[in-house]
Design a protein around this motif. Structure first.
Motif, PDB file in Angstrom:
ATOM      1  N   UNK A  74      43.505  35.502  25.840  1.00  0.00           N
ATOM      2  CA  UNK A  74      42.163  34.769  26.818  1.00  0.00           C
ATOM      3  C   UNK A  74      42.100  33.887  27.586  1.00  0.00           C
ATOM      4  N   UNK A  75      43.297  33.362  27.001  1.00  0.00           N
ATOM      5  CA  UNK A  75      44.038  31.518  27.625  1.00  0.00           C
ATOM      6  C   UNK A  75      43.350  32.263  29.036  1.00  0.00           C
ATOM      7  N   UNK A  76      44.502  33.248  29.440  1.00  0.00           N
ATOM      8  CA  UNK A  76      44.354  34.182  31.079  1.00  0.00           C
ATOM      9  C   UNK A  76      42.718  34.376  31.908  1.00  0.00           C
ATOM     10  N   UNK A  77      42.358  35.280  30.375  1.00  0.00           N
ATOM     11  CA  UNK A  77      41.083  35.250  30.838  1.00  0.00           C
ATOM     12  C   UNK A  77      39.594  34.411  31.036  1.00  0.00           C
ATOM     13  N   UNK A  78      40.842  33.348  30.429  1.00  0.00           N
ATOM     14  CA  UNK A  78      39.182  32.071  30.509  1.00  0.00           C
ATOM     15  C   UNK A  78      39.693  31.273  31.834  1.00  0.00           C
ATOM     16  N   UNK A  79      41.151  31.184  32.331  1.00  0.00           N
ATOM     17  CA  UNK A  79      42.077  30.476  33.705  1.00  0.00           C
ATOM     18  C   UNK A  79      41.315  31.207  34.387  1.00  0.00           C
ATOM     19  N   UNK A  80      40.784  32.685  34.202  1.00  0.00           N
ATOM     20  CA  UNK A  80      40.704  33.785  36.392  1.00  0.00           C
ATOM     21  C   UNK A  80      38.827  33.104  35.908  1.00  0.00           C
ATOM     22  N   UNK A  81      38.840  33.772  34.707  1.00  0.00           N
ATOM     23  CA  UNK A  81      37.219  33.823  35.164  1.00  0.00           C
ATOM     24  C   UNK A  81      36.182  32.287  34.661  1.00  0.00           C
ATOM     25  N   UNK A  82      36.504  31.542  34.030  1.00  0.00           N
ATOM     26  CA  UNK A  82      35.652  30.633  33.986  1.00  0.00           C
ATOM     27  C   UNK A  82      36.574  29.414  34.427  1.00  0.00           C
ATOM     28  N   UNK A  83      37.565  29.082  34.424  1.00  0.00           N
ATOM     29  CA  UNK A  83      37.941  27.583  35.429  1.00  0.00           C
ATOM     30  C   UNK A  83      39.410  27.345  35.118  1.00  0.00           C
TER      31      UNK A  83
END
Length: 207
Positions: A102-111
């Protein structure tokens, strides 16, 4: 609640018992995919992605031959229930792999600052391993990879990612909650032994 069919329960039991032996091949696969998936990505995304295979490699050192659970339960002693095989699998698959993915997704897609979740997961874990090594005066399962992989990678993430104060606080809070869950699970009072309970204690394979 309707019980799961016996073949499903048997499959889940085998996954819980042997999950760690799929961890190293999975880590190597993620590393092999990195040159395909990561070109053009920011440093924060690259390092957040690499945190997952790094953690998997750490899990191999930590959990091969059930050494971490055995170590923790022996250290706690008979007064506590300790960790079961199922709990160890749930912790490592559900409370490590999923948050890191989930961290990879948040880093790539959110901030990019959300990469701090991966950083603090590794840094707190490494700190716990090192502190335990100092207190006990010796090796504990996972100590080597915690020092060699987690400390430099965690610090690198905090250096390259623009992390806000709020993101630091949230990431550290998530990390502490996840680690506290392990402590709470392990430090449950041991059930009172019945006359039929074996001398070496109850079966630790079930939660």
């Amino acid at each position: 609640m309707t019980p799961l069919p016996r073949p499903v329960r048997a499959l889940l039991g085998r996954i819980a018992e042997f999950w760690v032996y799929g961890t190293l091949p999975t880590a190597l696969l993620l590393l092999m995919l990195a040159p395909i998936l990561l070109p053009g990505q920011t440093a924060a995304i690259v390092l957040a992605y690499l945190a997952l295979p790094a953690y998997m490699i750490h899990q191999v050192e930590e959990h091969d031959a059930d050494r971490f659970r055995t170590f923790v339960n022996r250290w706690l002693g008979p007064s506590y229930a300790g960790l079961s095989i199922v709990q160890v699998a749930i912790i490592n698959l559900g409370l490590v792999w999923l948050p890191l993915a989930a961290t990879v997704g948040l880093t790539a897609l959110v901030d990019p600052g959300w990469a701090a979740i991966a950083a603090w997961l590794m840094l707190v874990n490494a700190t716990a391993h090192v502190a335990q090594g100092v207190v006990l005066g010796g090796y504990n399962p996972g100590l080597v990879t915690a020092g060699v992989l987690f400390l430099p990678l965690g610090i690198a993430i905090l250096v390259v990612a623009e992390v806000s104060t709020g993101q630091h606080v949230i990431a550290l809070a998530i990390t502490l909650v996840l680690h506290a869950a392990i402590v709470v699970a392990a430090r449950r009072p041991a059930p009172k032994q019945s006359p039929d309970t074996p001398a070496d204690g109850p079966d630790q394979s079930q939660p």
